[in-house]
Design a protein around this motif. Structure first.
Motif, PDB file in Angstrom:
ATOM      1  N   ALA A   1      11.931 -70.983  13.098  1.00  0.00           N
ATOM      2  CA  ALA A   1      12.782 -71.809  14.409  1.00  0.00           C
ATOM      3  C   ALA A   1      14.038 -71.835  13.713  1.00  0.00           C
ATOM      4  N   GLN A   2      14.421 -72.366  13.029  1.00  0.00           N
ATOM      5  CA  GLN A   2      16.121 -73.391  12.684  1.00  0.00           C
ATOM      6  C   GLN A   2      16.745 -72.082  12.888  1.00  0.00           C
ATOM      7  N   ASN A   3      16.801 -70.561  13.023  1.00  0.00           N
ATOM      8  CA  ASN A   3      17.670 -69.257  12.925  1.00  0.00           C
ATOM      9  C   ASN A   3      17.730 -69.130  13.971  1.00  0.00           C
ATOM     10  N   THR A   4      17.648 -69.766  14.819  1.00  0.00           N
ATOM     11  CA  THR A   4      17.516 -69.198  16.840  1.00  0.00           C
ATOM     12  C   THR A   4      18.071 -70.360  16.847  1.00  0.00           C
ATOM     13  N   THR A   5      19.122 -68.919  18.372  1.00  0.00           N
ATOM     14  CA  THR A   5      20.115 -69.967  18.915  1.00  0.00           C
ATOM     15  C   THR A   5      19.787 -70.673  20.182  1.00  0.00           C
TER      16      THR A   5
ATOM     17  N   ALA B   1      20.174 -70.029  23.250  1.00  0.00           N
ATOM     18  CA  ALA B   1      19.200 -69.162  24.428  1.00  0.00           C
ATOM     19  C   ALA B   1      18.034 -68.422  24.329  1.00  0.00           C
ATOM     20  N   GLN B   2      18.432 -67.802  22.359  1.00  0.00           N
ATOM     21  CA  GLN B   2      16.615 -67.324  22.166  1.00  0.00           C
ATOM     22  C   GLN B   2      15.638 -68.128  22.305  1.00  0.00           C
ATOM     23  N   MET B   3      15.461 -69.850  21.422  1.00  0.00           N
ATOM     24  CA  MET B   3      14.790 -70.796  21.676  1.00  0.00           C
ATOM     25  C   MET B   3      14.386 -70.822  23.534  1.00  0.00           C
ATOM     26  N   LYS B   4      15.162 -70.618  24.284  1.00  0.00           N
ATOM     27  CA  LYS B   4      14.406 -70.750  25.749  1.00  0.00           C
ATOM     28  C   LYS B   4      14.046 -69.777  26.497  1.00  0.00           C
TER      29      LYS B   4
ATOM     30  N   GLY C   1      18.774 -73.390  17.476  1.00  0.00           N
ATOM     31  CA  GLY C   1      18.267 -73.226  18.954  1.00  0.00           C
ATOM     32  C   GLY C   1      17.139 -74.604  19.049  1.00  0.00           C
ATOM     33  N   LEU C   2      16.668 -74.891  17.362  1.00  0.00           N
ATOM     34  CA  LEU C   2      15.465 -75.803  17.431  1.00  0.00           C
ATOM     35  C   LEU C   2      15.931 -77.206  17.228  1.00  0.00           C
ATOM     36  N   ASP C   3      17.109 -77.328  17.091  1.00  0.00           N
ATOM     37  CA  ASP C   3      17.945 -78.721  17.201  1.00  0.00           C
ATOM     38  C   ASP C   3      17.692 -79.085  18.479  1.00  0.00           C
ATOM     39  N   VAL C   4      18.433 -78.361  19.074  1.00  0.00           N
ATOM     40  CA  VAL C   4      18.834 -78.244  20.633  1.00  0.00           C
ATOM     41  C   VAL C   4      17.004 -78.334  20.798  1.00  0.00           C
TER      42      VAL C   4
ATOM     43  N   LYS D   1      11.578 -83.289  23.946  1.00  0.00           N
ATOM     44  CA  LYS D   1      10.621 -85.117  23.399  1.00  0.00           C
ATOM     45  C   LYS D   1       9.931 -85.596  24.252  1.00  0.00           C
ATOM     46  N   LYS D   2      10.694 -85.850  25.744  1.00  0.00           N
ATOM     47  CA  LYS D   2       9.773 -86.455  26.714  1.00  0.00           C
ATOM     48  C   LYS D   2       9.548 -85.928  26.813  1.00  0.00           C
ATOM     49  N   ILE D   3       8.552 -84.650  26.985  1.00  0.00           N
ATOM     50  CA  ILE D   3       6.897 -83.572  27.866  1.00  0.00           C
ATOM     51  C   ILE D   3       6.358 -84.219  27.191  1.00  0.00           C
ATOM     52  N   GLU D   4       5.702 -84.808  27.650  1.00  0.00           N
ATOM     53  CA  GLU D   4       4.228 -85.043  27.953  1.00  0.00           C
ATOM     54  C   GLU D   4       3.402 -84.070  26.592  1.00  0.00           C
TER      55      GLU D   4
END
Length: 347
Positions: free
Chosen positions: A236-240, A242-245, A275-278, A284-287
């Motif tokens: 997933a670190q190779n996603t943008t 937009a791709q991650m969303k 995309g992974l970093d974003v 991070k706060k979604i339960e």
């Protein structure tokens, strides 16, 4: 510090497994605990400081129990048992070993081997979406695959979807031979390998023909709604962003999603945001979303891989500290340098 001598009983049928070929496991413990060990006729004589003997006996007790459960004791088992002996969790290696996810086509049990992997597997069981983040060799993809296959066999999901971005790691797709599928297959090969090992080639092909198991590049996910599926996004670190969303908004009812990646190994063009970093920052706060961070201590490949990962981590930490120091020094601010808390101010 007083030096004492004690004896440890080792069942003869487990002696070779626990001591290792040419007593390699014993020699490693001798170097680590600074004790002397002599194995003979099912007994192990241990000579050294009392505290170190206590740790050595704890390690041997755990290794003997693992051997009795049918495990082949590897160097990774020994290293991890030794590491746990210096903490309050020395007996947890036995609890980890009890958690069998599934068995491969050859009957070999698939289970977590470290506390980090155990937390990762538990998170997959409890959460709808889980991010497994860590270096190479920590079992992120393999364990997720095992959990997906078991969920499929148990009828918890109706299909398995495996995907990863087909990023060009130094080579252009257009120069690879064959049609589009032939060009993409090499990028998906790690997923095929894990499927064949756990399910068997025949079972995989049978379910793939029926559309119950799908291995596809991430670009093919656009426009779909993925209900009642176990979905794994690898690399997933190779996603943008937009791709991650796009991927995260494909999820339907009854689905479980695992996203794996190594934030230190990006193949994106220079200057591109992962995309992974974003996603880590945004979600991070979604339960109902779990984040599991595996480290070099969770590496279960050859022990040398663990040392390589740790060496790179140390190098990157020092490089980042140097950059922070130089940046703050230019502003004339006091800064912390390296791992310590020493303050340096520009004169």
């Amino acid at each position: 510090m007083s030096v004492i001598e004690t004896m440890v009983d080792i069942p003869v049928e487990h002696e070779q497994n626990v001591c290792g070929q040419f007593d390699e496991h014993i020699k490693k413990m001798e170097r680590t605990f600074h004790v002397t060990m002599v194995s003979r006729d099912g007994c192990l004589k241990v000579i050294g400081p009392e505290e170190m003997i206590r740790k050595a006996k704890s390690v041997f007790g755990n290794l003997i129990e693992l051997s009795k459960r049918g495990n082949v004791i590897t160097q990774q088992n020994v290293d991890y048992a030794i590491a746990l002996s210096f903490s309050e969790n020395d007996s947890q290696i036995l609890e980890i070993d009890q958690d069998i996810i599934c068995r491969t086509v050859n009957g070999k049990p698939v289970k977590p081997k470290t506390l980090g992997q155990k937390a990762y597997v538990d998170a997959i069981r409890k959460k709808m979406i889980v991010f497994g983040i860590g270096p190479a060799g920590t079992g992120k993809t393999y364990l997720a695959m095992a959990m997906g296959i078991q969920a499929f066999k148990d009828g918890e999901v109706g299909r398995i979807i495996l995907t990863r971005p087909a990023i060009e790691a130094g080579e252009k797709l257009g120069f690879l031979p064959g049609d589009l599928q032939s060009k993409i297959d090499p990028y998906l090969r790690p997923l095929y390998d894990a499927l064949h090992q756990i399910m068997g080639a025949e079972s995989y092909l049978h379910n793939a023909e029926k559309g119950l198991i799908e291995v596809a590049p991430l670009a093919y996910m656009r426009g779909r709604t993925l209900d009642n599926a176990f979905i794994i996004l690898d690399e997933a670190q190779n996603t943008t962003p937009a791709q991650m969303k796009m991927f995260l908004t494909r999820i339907g009812f009854g689905s479980k999603v695992i996203i794996t990646g190594d934030q230190t190994q990006k193949d994106l063009p220079g200057g591109s945001t992962s995309g992974l970093d974003v996603a880590v920052r945004v979600l991070k706060k979604i339960e109902d979303i779990g984040f599991c961070y595996l480290t070099s201590s969770d590496v279960v490949r050859h022990p040398l891989v663990q040392k390589i990962v740790q060496a790179y981590d140390d190098y990157e930490m020092k490089s980042q500290s140097r950059k922070d120091y130089e940046k703050e020094a230019e502003k004339g601010k006091p800064v912390s340098f390296g791992r310590g808390n020493r303050k340096r101010k520009r004169k």
